[in-house]
Design a protein around this motif. Structure first.
Motif, PDB file in Angstrom:
ATOM      1  N   GLN A 465       0.835  -1.277   0.133  1.00 44.13           N
ATOM      2  CA  GLN A 465      -0.029  -0.056   0.113  1.00 44.13           C
ATOM      3  C   GLN A 465       0.963   1.196   0.134  1.00 44.13           C
ATOM      4  O   GLN A 465       0.481   2.348  -0.552  1.00 44.13           O
ATOM      5  CB  GLN A 465      -0.891  -0.103   1.280  1.00 44.13           C
ATOM      6  CG  GLN A 465      -1.885   1.144   1.138  1.00 44.13           C
ATOM      7  CD  GLN A 465      -2.859   1.084   2.283  1.00 44.13           C
ATOM      8  OE1 GLN A 465      -3.027  -0.056   2.913  1.00 44.13           O
ATOM      9  NE2 GLN A 465      -3.559   2.259   2.667  1.00 44.13           N
ATOM     10  N   CYS A 466       2.136   0.930   0.642  1.00 44.16           N
ATOM     11  CA  CYS A 466       3.084   2.441   0.675  1.00 44.16           C
ATOM     12  C   CYS A 466       4.145   1.928  -0.068  1.00 44.16           C
ATOM     13  O   CYS A 466       4.715   2.729  -0.884  1.00 44.16           O
ATOM     14  CB  CYS A 466       3.404   2.634   1.999  1.00 44.16           C
ATOM     15  SG  CYS A 466       1.905   3.493   2.886  1.00 44.16           S
ATOM     16  N   SER A 468       5.418   0.386  -2.759  1.00 43.66           N
ATOM     17  CA  SER A 468       4.872  -0.081  -3.929  1.00 43.66           C
ATOM     18  C   SER A 468       5.998   0.124  -5.213  1.00 43.66           C
ATOM     19  O   SER A 468       6.874   1.120  -4.868  1.00 43.66           O
ATOM     20  CB  SER A 468       3.599   0.464  -4.655  1.00 43.66           C
ATOM     21  OG  SER A 468       3.498   1.799  -4.490  1.00 43.66           O
ATOM     22  N   GLY A 469       5.669  -0.313  -6.382  1.00 38.07           N
ATOM     23  CA  GLY A 469       6.532   0.038  -7.588  1.00 38.07           C
ATOM     24  C   GLY A 469       7.815  -0.727  -7.666  1.00 38.07           C
ATOM     25  O   GLY A 469       8.169  -1.427  -6.494  1.00 38.07           O
ATOM     26  N   THR A 473       8.340   2.175  -3.133  1.00 39.38           N
ATOM     27  CA  THR A 473       7.762   3.333  -2.546  1.00 39.38           C
ATOM     28  C   THR A 473       6.885   4.192  -3.202  1.00 39.38           C
ATOM     29  O   THR A 473       6.967   4.166  -4.637  1.00 39.38           O
ATOM     30  CB  THR A 473       8.971   4.458  -2.064  1.00 39.38           C
ATOM     31  OG1 THR A 473       8.487   5.492  -1.605  1.00 39.38           O
ATOM     32  CG2 THR A 473       9.879   5.052  -3.291  1.00 39.38           C
ATOM     33  N   ASN A 474       5.889   4.546  -2.883  1.00 35.41           N
ATOM     34  CA  ASN A 474       4.634   5.344  -3.457  1.00 35.41           C
ATOM     35  C   ASN A 474       4.839   6.845  -3.617  1.00 35.41           C
ATOM     36  O   ASN A 474       4.458   7.584  -3.905  1.00 35.41           O
ATOM     37  CB  ASN A 474       3.200   5.022  -2.970  1.00 35.41           C
ATOM     38  CG  ASN A 474       3.104   5.569  -1.517  1.00 35.41           C
ATOM     39  OD1 ASN A 474       4.187   6.194  -0.780  1.00 35.41           O
ATOM     40  ND2 ASN A 474       2.041   5.356  -0.925  1.00 35.41           N
ATOM     41  N   ARG A 476       5.095   9.165  -1.461  1.00 34.88           N
ATOM     42  CA  ARG A 476       4.389   9.870  -0.536  1.00 34.88           C
ATOM     43  C   ARG A 476       4.947  10.328   0.769  1.00 34.88           C
ATOM     44  O   ARG A 476       5.701   9.682   1.257  1.00 34.88           O
ATOM     45  CB  ARG A 476       2.801   9.320  -0.232  1.00 34.88           C
ATOM     46  CG  ARG A 476       1.998   9.208  -1.598  1.00 34.88           C
ATOM     47  CD  ARG A 476       2.087  10.308  -2.693  1.00 34.88           C
ATOM     48  NE  ARG A 476       1.342  11.309  -2.208  1.00 34.88           N
ATOM     49  CZ  ARG A 476       0.156  11.748  -2.059  1.00 34.88           C
ATOM     50  NH1 ARG A 476      -0.865  10.780  -2.586  1.00 34.88           N
ATOM     51  NH2 ARG A 476      -0.528  12.705  -1.562  1.00 34.88           N
ATOM     52  N   SER A 675       2.852  -6.064  -7.311  1.00 31.11           N
ATOM     53  CA  SER A 675       2.525  -4.360  -7.053  1.00 31.11           C
ATOM     54  C   SER A 675       3.951  -3.684  -7.486  1.00 31.11           C
ATOM     55  O   SER A 675       3.905  -2.799  -7.482  1.00 31.11           O
ATOM     56  CB  SER A 675       2.313  -4.320  -5.604  1.00 31.11           C
ATOM     57  OG  SER A 675       3.220  -4.543  -4.692  1.00 31.11           O
ATOM     58  N   SER A 676       5.142  -4.671  -7.499  1.00 27.89           N
ATOM     59  CA  SER A 676       6.372  -3.988  -7.880  1.00 27.89           C
ATOM     60  C   SER A 676       6.640  -4.187  -9.140  1.00 27.89           C
ATOM     61  O   SER A 676       7.941  -3.843  -9.663  1.00 27.89           O
ATOM     62  CB  SER A 676       7.280  -4.500  -7.016  1.00 27.89           C
ATOM     63  OG  SER A 676       7.007  -4.110  -5.406  1.00 27.89           O
TER      64      SER A 676
END
Length: 677
Positions: A465-466, A468-469, A473-474, A476, A675-676
């Motif tokens: 959720q945070c 990611s990628g 990291t998102n 944020r 998600s990554s």
């Protein structure tokens, strides 16, 4: 020459150093020399064995807007495109030459901070000096060390502590195999006078304890900055990095002319020195206080695995400008953090200390008599006379940005680190380009099936959720009240935003330094980062501020964890009981008190287990809470209560699989969650 070849390998560089010193003695006042003369040989590092992030050579960065080589090649086909990607428009082309300059600067560029550290702070006056360092390095006989140990040759009292003769100091200085020079410790010899400054590599590179090779970009997790600075003769000059306000110290006998033009008395030099020393000695190895808000809010040195990891700094305050804020972060090290004199003009607004009191406290006990404040003079006028960079604020080589003495989101104090003869931001942009090539070496944490299970737990526990990628990291900034990590640092930069910031401008990157009269000015875009994140990073929308979502690259090299470096455990802290669950086996290895403060490096696997398991975290927190130094330096290891334990519905096997997966995130992870990808 044949006789030289017959000597042991470790002895050859020793003789070379001796020859250099003989030349220095012979030539004397005519010689200017910088040691080391070049970065470590690339083949003595892990970089050739590492898969770098995507090659950016040929790409462009236009004040934070990145264009790939393919995109740039297409745009350059038109006149309009060529103007867009011109230096006049703020464009920087990433070239091999720029990256090479960045690597050289990473290891050797000090921007002149050797004047501050040697002539004012007096880092060579105490038991850690050129002689003791050289003796300790030579005693290695060419072998590497991750912690250069230096014995104290006489009884000394520093702050509230006594060091008996013979006490061995753990400096955390790293010396590669076959080298004579600790990483990041740069010696300048000018007119036969040696000065020592520091470069990025002091904190952002380390040495493998197994091979002696350099890990470029990894944290020097045990660099003992607090002790290295406290042992200097005038640590008081760095009061801004602590919780010691000179206006709150009893006055002494040293007179000066204050901002009102009246005779006044500076704080007692010995009391001020002792208080600053005590504050610095409370820092744990691997931590530094980079915010000048007089809160002693130490934070762990971050890695330099920066590709795809914006915004930068623990709170995400470096978020705009070239390389998506990375150049702003690099500037902060030299244009703000490494020279308190660069914020003298803003001291009244930021901390309520007028400029003359601020500079007077720094200079009244300077190591070099040339820089020591005489009686009954105005410190700001005296500084102008002895400033090694005449006409510019501070000791370091900087240029005033268009808004100075105001500041901006781009340059936090309105100054940019830049050396004469280079173009605007050339060195710090080069550092950014170089850092974005770095990655941790391959690391085999477990078999493929274990890593697949761990990746599945990563998804099930909502880590993505945070985180990611591809770089986990998102990008944020998360409110402190949500993540609940140690709160002191969250609002640390709010004063700059509230009292100094104006819209950001810069000079084009083809303008030479020193600046010509009336150089052209460009606005710096701020829309590459969400406004809500900018406001949270600077504690404008929430007084508690926030912390950026870190990437997870190279966790196997970066224990302890969280921004304060407070989550730590030794390799034998936990053991599995008869039920297969982990329990405490050795309380003396819990927390920072049981690891770094005992000269023991935290174990990555055990430290991650303490991060994820509430039953193990609480006793670790208790160990940290019981230490007064950790309380003073705001290190706790609290927060980030995103558990993967039995109470959260996970098995011990799930937890172990997740830890193995997290430790496997290297230069080219064997397994990536969906998600990554």
């Amino acid at each position: 020459m044949d006789r030289l070849k017959s000597l042991p390998n470790w002895l050859r560089p020793t003789l070379l150093l001796g020859l250099i010193l003989l030349i220095v003695a012979f030539v004397g006042y005519q010689l200017e020399l910088t040691l080391p003369g070049r970065p470590p040989n690339i083949n003595n590092t892990y970089t050739p064995l590492t898969k770098s992030p995507p090659n950016s050579v040929g790409s462009y960065d236009v004040l934070g807007y990145a264009l790939s080589k393919e995109e740039a090649d297409q745009i350059l086909q038109t006149q309009e495109g060529r103007e867009l990607l011109s230096a006049d428009n703020g464009a920087v082309k990433v070239t091999e030459e720029l990256i090479d300059l960045g690597r050289d600067a990473f290891y050797r560029e000090t921007f002149g901070n050797e004047y501050l550290f040697t002539d004012v702070v007096g880092v060579l006056d105490g038991p850690i000096n050129l002689g003791s360092v050289a003796k300790a390095v030579l005693a290695l006989k060419g072998e590497a060390t991750t912690n250069l140990q230096i014995p104290v040759d006489k009884d000394v009292i520093v702050g509230d502590r006594s060091f008996k003769a013979g006490t061995v100091l753990n400096t955390g200085l790293d010396v590669p195999k076959g080298s004579l020079f600790p990483l990041g410790m740069v010696t300048h010899i000018d007119n036969a006078k040696p000065r020592v400054g520091i470069s990025c590599a002091l904190c952002h590179a380390t040495v493998s304890d197994k091979t002696g090779r350099v890990l470029e970009g990894a944290i020097n997790t045990d660099i003992n900055l607090g002790a290295l600075l406290a042992l200097a003769s005038n640590s008081a000059a760095l009061f801004r990095q602590t919780d010691v306000n000179p206006t709150k110290i009893t006055t002494g006998q040293h007179t000066y002319i204050n901002a009102e033009g009246k005779k006044a008395y500076l704080p007692d030099a010995k009391i001020l020195e002792d208080e600053v020393d005590a504050a610095m000695l409370s820092w744990i190895p691997g931590n530094f206080v980079s915010n000048g808000d007089l809160k002693n809010n130490s934070a762990q040195v971050p890695t330099s695995y920066t590709h795809g990891a914006w915004p930068y700094a623990w709170s995400g305050v470096a978020s705009i400008g070239w390389f998506h804020g990375l150049t702003t972060l690099n500037n902060a090290v030299f244009g703000v953090n490494a020279d308190p004199a660069t914020t003298a003009d803003a001291a009244k607004a930021l901390s309520g200390i007028d400029k003359d009191t601020y500079l007077g406290a720094m200079l009244q006990n300077a190591s070099n008599p040339k820089y020591r404040l005489p009686e009954a003079v105005k410190p700001s006028e005296f500084f102008d006379k002895i400033d090694p960079t005449p006409g510019e604020p501070g000791f370091n080589e900087v240029i005033r940005m268009p808004e100075y003495p105001k500041a901006s989101l781009f340059m936090q104090n309105g100054l940019m680190a830049a050396s004469p003869g280079y173009h605007v931001a050339e060195q710090i942009n080069a550092m950014s380009a170089y850092q974005n090539t770095l990655a941790p070496p391959p690391h085999e944490a477990a078999d493929l099936e274990t890593l697949k299970r761990g990746a599945a737990v990563f998804n099930k526990a909502n880590c993505a959720q945070c985180h990611s990628g591809r770089y986990f990291t998102n990008h944020r900034v998360i409110a402190q009240k949500e993540v609940k990590t140690q709160p002191a640092r969250g609002p640390a930069s709010s004063g700059f935003a509230t009292k100094l910031f104006v819209p950001p401008d810069t000079y084009p990157p083809n303008v030479l330094v020193p600046l010509p009269p009336d150089p052209p000015v460009l606005p710096v875009p701020t829309d590459i980062t969400p406004q809500e994140d900018i406001e949270l990073a600077y504690a404008q929308s929430d007084p508690a501020g926030g912390y950026k979502v870190q990437n997870l690259i190279g966790l196997y090299l970066s224990a302890p964890y969280l921004h304060d470096g407070g989550v730590a455990a030794g390799a034998d802290a936990f053991k599995q009981n008869a039920d297969g669950n982990y329990e405490i086996s050795d309380r003396t290895q819990l927390g920072v008190t049981g690891t770094l403060m005992q000269g023991i490096l935290p174990d990555p696997e055990a430290s991650l287990r303490a991060l994820l398991d509430r039953d193990l975290r609480e006793p670790m927190l208790a160990a940290n809470r019981n230490n007064s130094d950790l309380q003073r330096s705001n290190v706790s290891g609290e927060g980030h209560a995103y558990w993967v334990d039995r109470a959260a519905g996970f098995t011990t096997g799930d937890q172990t699989d997740l830890i193995k997966f997290l430790l496997s995130i290297d230069d080219d992870p064997a397994v990536l969650p969906k998600s990554s990808r």
